[in-house]
Design an enzyme around this catalytic site. Structure first.
Site, PDB file in Angstrom:
ATOM      1  N   ASP A  46     -41.291  30.384  27.906  1.00  0.00           N
ATOM      2  CA  ASP A  46     -40.317  30.941  28.336  1.00  0.00           C
ATOM      3  C   ASP A  46     -40.554  32.176  27.093  1.00  0.00           C
ATOM      4  O   ASP A  46     -41.312  32.690  25.989  1.00  0.00           O
ATOM      5  CB  ASP A  46     -39.198  30.153  28.139  1.00  0.00           C
ATOM      6  CG  ASP A  46     -37.991  31.195  28.640  1.00  0.00           C
ATOM      7  OD1 ASP A  46     -37.505  31.690  28.131  1.00  0.00           O
ATOM      8  OD2 ASP A  46     -37.650  30.656  29.652  1.00  0.00           O
ATOM      9  N   ASN A  54     -33.469  37.569  39.609  1.00  0.00           N
ATOM     10  CA  ASN A  54     -31.260  38.453  39.945  1.00  0.00           C
ATOM     11  C   ASN A  54     -30.549  39.956  40.327  1.00  0.00           C
ATOM     12  O   ASN A  54     -29.917  40.670  39.840  1.00  0.00           O
ATOM     13  CB  ASN A  54     -31.255  38.102  37.982  1.00  0.00           C
ATOM     14  CG  ASN A  54     -31.034  36.978  37.392  1.00  0.00           C
ATOM     15  OD1 ASN A  54     -31.884  35.960  37.801  1.00  0.00           O
ATOM     16  ND2 ASN A  54     -31.647  37.385  36.478  1.00  0.00           N
ATOM     17  N   HIS A  85     -32.930  32.705  25.741  1.00  0.00           N
ATOM     18  CA  HIS A  85     -33.628  32.513  26.337  1.00  0.00           C
ATOM     19  C   HIS A  85     -33.927  31.003  26.658  1.00  0.00           C
ATOM     20  O   HIS A  85     -33.816  29.847  27.295  1.00  0.00           O
ATOM     21  CB  HIS A  85     -34.100  33.408  27.170  1.00  0.00           C
ATOM     22  CG  HIS A  85     -34.268  33.625  28.132  1.00  0.00           C
ATOM     23  ND1 HIS A  85     -35.108  32.501  29.013  1.00  0.00           N
ATOM     24  CD2 HIS A  85     -33.121  33.768  29.451  1.00  0.00           C
ATOM     25  CE1 HIS A  85     -35.138  32.713  30.703  1.00  0.00           C
ATOM     26  NE2 HIS A  85     -33.644  33.496  31.005  1.00  0.00           N
ATOM     27  N   SER A 101     -33.090  32.208  36.349  1.00  0.00           N
ATOM     28  CA  SER A 101     -33.083  31.611  35.195  1.00  0.00           C
ATOM     29  C   SER A 101     -32.490  30.150  34.551  1.00  0.00           C
ATOM     30  O   SER A 101     -33.085  29.136  33.666  1.00  0.00           O
ATOM     31  CB  SER A 101     -33.057  32.367  33.882  1.00  0.00           C
ATOM     32  OG  SER A 101     -34.222  33.077  33.946  1.00  0.00           O
TER      33      SER A 101
END
Length: 590
Positions: A174, A319, A214, A406
């Site tokens: 990530d 998304n 994130h 996510s």
């Protein structure tokens, strides 16, 4: 996964402020995938090196696995440099400022594919990377109420069985992780953490830290400690390692970064990895594009390498509220320069989430609804998990809410980690199967885009994960064999996929389990047989199902008259025209 917004591919993670005080995504809005905004190129960092020149681009040079010394010499002889090298999978990351480098290298003996991984220059920071900031930490008062997302997947009940084993390593691929966070530090594994930004492992202390927010948020959902403050992760007893795949300043996740991350995961014993992103700059990589074909091959090889070492990859679906089973256009690529609208087909892949063997996760909204933003697709989505307004850790000892596939993915990763904790020695394939069988069915809502049955459909796959069910039973006790290789099924053809069984004494059982994963439109065209080593044929599917897409089912076959050891085959006969597909994978459990 993180959608295309950020520039790297995080699933709903905003690219704005990358410090520990970065704003939290608005309630209900997905956290943008780590991507760069607007397609603008990032300015060259100040840590410039004499090695760097304007116009430097990155390429994947694909060769046969093994010794690539001759190809590496050719790279140097044709205006390039070897930035990093993965001989075990036959992938070299090369840099060159020559506009003819790729074309020239494609003509070199031993080179199978060459592809540019970006449409922008490699940042100067690649040659002298700056360490991410180590934010000051806030303290949080005592108290860690069980959140709705945890009770929804029964994680709070699963903790009575296991909170996870410290011997299970989970990799967070990530934007990085704040290892100093009070809720993450107890479970953080610095020894196996690294930065893979730019495609080369950087194991300096702190290189793994978050360049956004994130990755820290994802890590908390997986394994925030059960320590009486903040939040609790799905598997609060396992160890998490940060593999920073995102580049600073824009949070791009280029292919070479992902390749580095997967190889690292395999070499460092990660039982499962979380991948809430797609590989920039292409939201979809198309095999008929010479550059993108190399990206697909390079990342695929790295994923297969990681799985061969015992690591299961789990990835976000994205998304964009997009049907991944019926692709038509891509308007977001390339996101590192100027996106253009292009026509695409289902041959174009969102990677890593659509690679063979990767578990693809959709997001639930409230309860068992589909999150409005979640991508979907028949035969693509494997399972679903809560992904809206998820409260978790943020850098600097903080907490906040994000939404996105996510945020759904780390719930599934946590469940997978619990499965691995409760079943030492379990294989990636067995975890994959168990994630499917433990999921709770969700029927399609009144939405024409949702196709399939309650047991498996295009919105939720096998259903919403259930941590309690996941740890409540053991995997099949018999020996397990799998062939994950793709075999194309053409019209009016018969194809076979073999599995060689060894080490099983005596005959096969009367309850031989045959797991079949066939991607094919109109399964009424298909006859599917299990062929024993002596040639005996056992039919498991005979032209049933009409216009239904795909066969994803485990059949029980009485094969007690057959010697277990030998080569078994899955034979698929297509009996009509107009629909084609592939054997995606199949397995046998004795």
């Amino acid at each position: 996964m993180l959608a295309a917004t950020l520039g790297a591919a995080l699933a709903f993670g905003a690219p704005a402020a990358l410090a520990g005080t970065a704003p939290v995504s608005p309630s209900g809005a997905p956290a943008p995938v780590a991507k760069a905004p607007g397609g603008a190129k990032a300015a060259a960092p100040s840590s410039q090196s004499a090695t760097w020149v304007a116009g430097t681009r990155a390429y994947l040079v694909i060769t046969a696995p093994g010794d690539s010394s001759a190809v590496r010499s050719a790279i140097a002889a044709n205006g390039g440099t070897v930035f990093s090298n993965y001989d075990a999978i036959g992938v070299i990351v090369a840099h060159s400022a020559s506009s003819t480098f790729a074309t020239t290298m494609r003509g070199v003996s031993g080179v199978q594919k060459v592809g540019a991984t970006r449409t922008s220059d490699v940042p100067a920071d690649a040659y002298n990377p700056a360490l991410p900031a180590n934010p000051a930490q806030s303290s949080t008062p005592a108290g860690e109420p069980v959140r709705a997302d945890m009770s929804q997947i029964k994680a709070d009940q699963a903790w009575a069985v296991t909170t996870g084993s410290a011997s299970v390593k989970v990799g967070v691929l990530d934007t990085g992780v704040d290892d100093q966070h009070q809720d993450l530090a107890p479970n953080f594994n610095a020894a196996d953490s690294v930065s893979c930004a730019y495609g080369k492992a950087d194991a300096r202390t702190g290189a793994w830290r978050d360049v956004d927010t994130h990755g820290t948020h994802v890590a908390g959902t997986i394994a925030a400690a059960k320590n009486g403050k903040g939040v609790v992760g799905v598997a609060p007893g396992v160890k998490i390692s940060a593999v920073r795949v995102a580049e600073p300043g824009n949070s791009f996740f280029f292919a070479e970064n992902t390749i580095c991350g997967f190889v690292w995961a395999g070499d460092h014993g990660f039982k499962v990895t979380n991948n809430s992103y797609y590989t920039d700059p292409w939201q979809f990589n198309c095999p008929d594009n010479i550059d993108q074909a190399a990206i697909i091959e390079g990342v695929k090889r790295a994923q297969e390498y990681a799985e061969s070492k015992g690591s299961l990859q789990i990835a976000a679906a994205g998304n964009e509220n997009y049907d991944l089973a019926h692709k038509t256009t891509d308007t977001a690529s390339p996101n590192d320069s100027t996106p253009v609208t292009r026509t695409i087909t289902n041959a174009c892949l969102d990677i890593p989430t659509e690679l063979p063997g990767v578990v693809t996760v959709a997001a639930n909204g409230s309860g068992t609804t589909k999150a409005s933003f979640s991508n979907f697709g028949s035969g693509v989505i494997d399972v679903a998990a809560p992904g809206s307004d998820v409260y978790s850790t943020l850098p600097g000892g903080k907490y906040g809410t994000k939404s996105g596939t996510s945020m759904a993915t780390p719930h599934v990763v946590g469940v997978a980690a619990l499965i691995a904790s409760a079943n030492p020695g379990i294989t990636p394939a067995q975890i994959r199967d168990k994630l499917a069988t433990q999921a709770n069915d969700i029927a399609c809502p009144s939405d024409s885009r949702c196709t399939g049955s309650a047991a498996n459909n295009s919105f939720f796959g096998e259903g919403q994960v259930d941590a309690l069910k996941a740890v409540g039973s053991t995997p099949p006790s018999g020996k397990y064999f799998e062939n994950p290789g793709d075999v194309a099924i053409g019209d009016n053809t018969t194809v076979e996929s073999p599995i060689t069984v060894s080490g099983v004494s005596g005959n096969a059982p009367a309850t031989l389990k045959v797991g079949v994963d066939i991607k094919h439109t109109y399964i009424g065209d298909l006859k599917v047989d299990l062929v024993a080593p002596d040639g005996t044929v056992y039919t498991v599917h005979n032209r049933a199902g009409g216009g239904t897409d795909n066969i994803a089912q485990t059949y029980t076959v009485n094969a007690s008259s057959e010697v277990a050891n030998g080569t078994w085959k899955l034979r698929v006969n297509d009996n009509a025209g107009g629909d084609t597909g592939k054997i995606d994978a199949w397995n046998l459990t004795f």
